[in-house]
Design a protein around this motif. Structure first.
Motif, short mmCIF file in Angstrom:
data_model
loop_
_atom_site.label_atom_id
_atom_site.label_comp_id
_atom_site.label_asym_id
_atom_site.label_seq_id
_atom_site.Cartn_x
_atom_site.Cartn_y
_atom_site.Cartn_z
N ARG A 129 -1.74 43.77 11.65
CA ARG A 129 -0.48 44.12 10.99
C ARG A 129 -0.73 44.65 9.57
O ARG A 129 -1.36 43.99 8.74
CB ARG A 129 0.43 42.91 10.96
N SER A 161 7.77 44.04 8.92
CA SER A 161 7.89 44.21 10.38
C SER A 161 7.53 42.91 11.07
O SER A 161 6.35 42.64 11.33
CB SER A 161 6.97 45.34 10.86
N LEU A 199 7.31 39.83 14.00
CA LEU A 199 6.91 39.74 15.40
C LEU A 199 8.14 39.36 16.24
O LEU A 199 8.89 38.45 15.88
CB LEU A 199 5.82 38.68 15.56
N CYS A 240 5.43 44.34 17.85
CA CYS A 240 5.17 44.21 16.41
C CYS A 240 4.66 45.55 15.89
O CYS A 240 3.70 46.11 16.44
CB CYS A 240 4.15 43.11 16.15
N GLU A 241 5.31 46.08 14.86
CA GLU A 241 4.92 47.33 14.20
C GLU A 241 4.71 48.47 15.19
O GLU A 241 3.73 49.21 15.14
CB GLU A 241 3.66 47.11 13.35
#
Length: 400
Positions: A329, A335, A337, A303-304
């Motif tokens: 986040r 973006s 998951l 994630c990200e």
């Protein structure tokens, strides 16, 4: 306390054990009395340097006259007023009520025997923010100091010692009642814990008003752990020393921040808007990729730009991972998951499928079972298997 008994021992007094021996009795005249070939004996020392045991096998007692000179020399027998004396182990168990075993931990890098990696920190329980009491104080327990460490090998163990600083210099002060709890946490946990609901309790010590509390625990799964030392009652202030020993490097450190702190050089990075906690529980019905008709699957949670890799579950198309990750986040809408499943191979891993979690709704402990799809160029292609995860999402960054 500190009163001498008729047998020469002092009540409430700490003696040091300096030797343990099996004394040979056959032919000594004592064989028939004790009905054994060897007599287990223990040598103790009074740190005062005077005041000794007056019972059987005390200095100059007649029992020693029936032991051969050679055996007396083997045990290093001397009769001096030095505070050191011998007694049978049976008498030792009769007259002493507590034994503390001191472990000398080998931390040398050049040793051929078993070695341990040490993590060490001097800490304090301080009101109002770092003295939360034991787990019975549910609202304040996680306010205590917190320390993370890693277990890098499966089926490993750890040793943890919590010692409170000496209060002898302060007249009228006594030891506080203390202990600690070990929690298994997310693989990428870097911030302090705020919710016990999301963590797995691994072990907890008995709370005692002792200078030291020690625990050796194992086997332990590969992953990240947090130890929370605490006093029994909330609001008690004291200083302590915490030491964590593991077989391999453990990345021991104190968790100080409640949420990520933006670095001065990260000018273009956004502030976190949401925190997502995801627990990858298991998968079922995955594709059989090995010659033996199985697979060695693992997950990559991303994630990200941050990626977390779970352990490999050997020879299974229905793996059970039970591993978590946490992401702060800054772009939850842009973006999403992702959880990818891969099959571990020696040369090149095989892609087994993924699922993309787009939803940004707040939830707590939401269990979902989802299907798997192919890579970006085959995102409409379904892959064999189902993935089970538990998701917690919130915009309160200090609640996970």
């Amino acid at each position: 306390m500190e009163a001498s008994t008729d047998m020469g021992l002092v009540k409430g007094h700490a003696y040091g054990i300096t030797s343990v021996k099996n004394v040979h009795l056959e032919g000594s005249g004592l064989f028939g009395i004790f009905n054994r070939e060897k007599l287990p004996m223990i040598r103790l020392r009074n740190p005062w340097g005077q005041g000794e045991w007056k019972g059987a096998f005390s200095d100059g007692s007649e029992e020693w006259n029936k032991i051969s000179k050679a055996d007396r020399e083997k045990v290093g027998l001397t009769f001096e007023e030095d505070g050191e004396f011998w007694m049978t182990f049976e008498d030792y168990c009769k007259y002493f009520v507590q034994t503390c075993i001191c472990r000398v931990v080998n931390t040398s890098y050049l040793s051929l025997s078993k070695t341990w990696h040490e993590g060490l920190s001097h800490g304090q329980w301080v009101k109002p923010d770092r003295a939360g009491g034991c787990p019975n104080n549910k609202d304040t327990f996680l306010l205590n100091p917190q320390y993370s460490f890693d277990i890098t090998e499966d089926e490993d163990e750890c040793m943890i010692q919590l010692m409170q600083k000496s209060l002898r210099a302060k007249e009228g002060c006594e030891n506080v009642t203390m202990g600690f709890t070990i929690l298994r946490v997310e693989l990428n946990r870097e911030q302090r814990l705020h919710d016990m609901f999301l963590q797995e309790k691994v072990a907890s010590t008995v709370y005692r008003n002792s200078r030291s509390v020690f625990l050796r625990h194992g086997p332990m799964r590969k992953g990240r752990y947090v130890v929370v030392p605490s006093t029994f009652d909330a609001g008690i202030e004291a200083s302590f020393l915490l030491r964590v020993y593991t077989s391999t490097f453990n990345n021991f450190k104190e968790l100080k921040q409640d949420q990520p702190v933006k670095a001065w050089y990260n000018c273009f990075g956004g502030q976190p808007q949401m925190v997502t906690h995801v627990k990858v529980v298991r998968a079922t019905g995955l594709e059989k990729l090995d010659r033996a008709g199985g697979a060695d699957p693992y997950c990559i949670i991303s994630c990200e730009g941050e990626k977390v890799t779970t352990r490999v579950c050997k020879n299974s198309t229905n793996p059970e991972w039970d591993e978590s990750a946490v992401f702060f986040r800054s772009k939850p809408l842009k973006s999403p998951l992702k959880v990818q499943i891969w099959n571990s191979n020696v040369l090149r891993d095989d892609y087994m499928g993924k699922h993309v979690f787009i939803a940004t709704d707040e939830c707590k402990g939401k269990a979902v079972e989802v299907g798997l799809v192919g890579r970006k160029n085959e995102s409409n292609t379904n892959k064999p298997g189902q993935l089970v995860v538990v998701i917690t999402q919130t915009r309160d960054l200090t609640s996970v």
